[in-house]
Design a protein around this motif. Structure first.
Motif, PDB file in Angstrom:
ATOM      1  N   UNK A 111       0.820  -1.218   0.000  1.00  0.00           N
ATOM      2  CA  UNK A 111       0.000   0.000   0.000  1.00  0.00           C
ATOM      3  C   UNK A 111       0.849   1.261   0.000  1.00  0.00           C
ATOM      4  N   UNK A 112       0.203   2.381  -0.290  1.00  0.00           N
ATOM      5  CA  UNK A 112       0.846   3.674  -0.072  1.00  0.00           C
ATOM      6  C   UNK A 112       0.415   4.272   1.262  1.00  0.00           C
ATOM      7  N   UNK A 113      -0.780   3.856   1.748  1.00  0.00           N
ATOM      8  CA  UNK A 113      -1.285   4.295   3.042  1.00  0.00           C
ATOM      9  C   UNK A 113      -1.931   3.098   3.734  1.00  0.00           C
ATOM     10  N   UNK A 114      -1.688   2.949   5.029  1.00  0.00           N
ATOM     11  CA  UNK A 114      -2.336   1.925   5.854  1.00  0.00           C
ATOM     12  C   UNK A 114      -3.131   2.642   6.935  1.00  0.00           C
ATOM     13  N   UNK A 115      -4.385   2.253   7.100  1.00  0.00           N
ATOM     14  CA  UNK A 115      -5.210   2.795   8.183  1.00  0.00           C
ATOM     15  C   UNK A 115      -5.661   1.642   9.057  1.00  0.00           C
ATOM     16  N   UNK A 116      -5.395   1.724  10.358  1.00  0.00           N
ATOM     17  CA  UNK A 116      -5.694   0.640  11.281  1.00  0.00           C
ATOM     18  C   UNK A 116      -6.332   1.165  12.561  1.00  0.00           C
ATOM     19  N   UNK A 117      -6.949   0.243  13.295  1.00  0.00           N
ATOM     20  CA  UNK A 117      -7.505   0.539  14.609  1.00  0.00           C
ATOM     21  C   UNK A 117      -6.815  -0.315  15.651  1.00  0.00           C
ATOM     22  N   UNK A 118      -7.606  -0.962  16.506  1.00  0.00           N
ATOM     23  CA  UNK A 118      -7.172  -1.965  17.483  1.00  0.00           C
ATOM     24  C   UNK A 118      -6.428  -1.393  18.687  1.00  0.00           C
ATOM     25  N   UNK A 119      -5.517  -0.458  18.478  1.00  0.00           N
ATOM     26  CA  UNK A 119      -4.634  -0.021  19.560  1.00  0.00           C
ATOM     27  C   UNK A 119      -5.294   0.991  20.487  1.00  0.00           C
ATOM     28  N   UNK A 120      -6.296   1.726  20.016  1.00  0.00           N
ATOM     29  CA  UNK A 120      -6.971   2.765  20.809  1.00  0.00           C
ATOM     30  C   UNK A 120      -5.955   3.754  21.390  1.00  0.00           C
ATOM     31  N   UNK A 121      -5.115   4.378  20.595  1.00  0.00           N
ATOM     32  CA  UNK A 121      -4.052   5.213  21.169  1.00  0.00           C
ATOM     33  C   UNK A 121      -4.588   6.443  21.901  1.00  0.00           C
TER      34      UNK A 121
END
Length: 269
Positions: free
Chosen positions: A150-160
């Motif tokens: 990818x050129x961009x990755x968008x993720x969740x899970x961590x709840x920063x």
């Protein structure tokens, strides 16, 4: 403000709008959390769905999205679909159906049996990752599959979230986006804060062992990750990279409800 060109936070909410895709993106609603908490002796106001719908209402007033992408953990309980989860997920999907948008969900580690409700509303639940025009959406509890570039990755899970302390020991905590470089692919990585009001998540630091996601533990230079902090009444504020903030970053303190809530995220599913 933009996190990266073409991707901006939605007002003071833990969501982004991607202009090229006309997509509203968010993660980690954890609907039904209040019911699970009650079983462990924590009796909480049922506000998770209310918060999510308020965020969506403002987002739709600001933008005209064609699609909504939820990057995992729509529901909370790992091993079943509870009564409250079924009820609240259905209300969320019904709201989005009335808006006439395409809805895609990248399955998170909490999303067992989500498809039971999703199929009644033409909501697509994608396992692994979703890729659209070089942007990869992944929940984050597992590493990116081999071969994906990818050129961009968008993720969740961590709840920063970020906790900052002053010289007298006062600590202020706020949710934040994290933006940096995914070293194996060279892509820009955007980590979304949780939509769920009770999911305060990981206090960001430069120590890999404090993170849950293998992506953040192994595949980024944490010193170069930049927090964009959601400050109530002020909007989203761009902070220096974590490496420049080490002296004022407060350590994680896990106890009581928040400690229990944090432990609920460790199941890889």
């Amino acid at each position: 403000m933009e996190l990266v060109p073409g991707i901006e936070p939605v007002a003071e909410h833990p969501a982004v709008y991607i202009r090229s895709l006309r997509a509203l993106v968010f993660a980690d609603l954890h609907l039904g959390f209040e019911e699970e908490a009650a079983k462990h002796g924590y009796f909480l106001p049922r506000v998770q769905l209310k918060r999510a719908l308020k965020m969506l209402e403002e987002a739709f007033s600001l933008y005209d999205p064609d699609r909504v992408i939820i990057v995992g953990d729509v529901k909370h309980t790992f091993e079943r679909l509870t009564r409250l989860e079924r009820e609240e997920v259905a209300k969320l999907f019904e709201y989005l159906k009335q808006k006439g948008v395409e809805v895609k969900i990248v399955k998170g580690n909490h999303d067992s049996y989500l498809v039971v409700v999703a199929k009644d509303y033409d909501v697509e639940v994608v396992k692994g990752h979703l890729e659209i025009d070089g942007i990869v959406f992944i929940h984050g509890h597992k590493q990116l599959p081999e071969g994906v570039k990818p050129r961009i990755i968008i993720m969740g899970h961590e709840h920063p979230s970020i906790s900052l302390k002053d010289k007298v020991g006062y600590v202020a905590k706020a949710p934040c986006f994290l933006v940096g470089r995914h070293e194996p692919t060279g892509a820009t990585l955007i980590v979304l804060p949780a939509t769920g009001v009770y999911q305060t998540g990981t206090t960001v630091s430069t120590m890999p062992e404090t993170y849950l996601s293998p992506i953040l533990r192994k595949e980024v230079d944490l010193h170069k990750m930049k927090p964009f902090v959601i400050a109530e009444g002020l909007g989203v504020l761009e902070f220096p990279e974590l490496g420049e903030l080490e002296e004022i970053l407060a350590p994680e303190e896990a106890g009581g409800l928040l400690g229990w809530a944090g432990s609920q995220r460790s199941h890889l599913g």
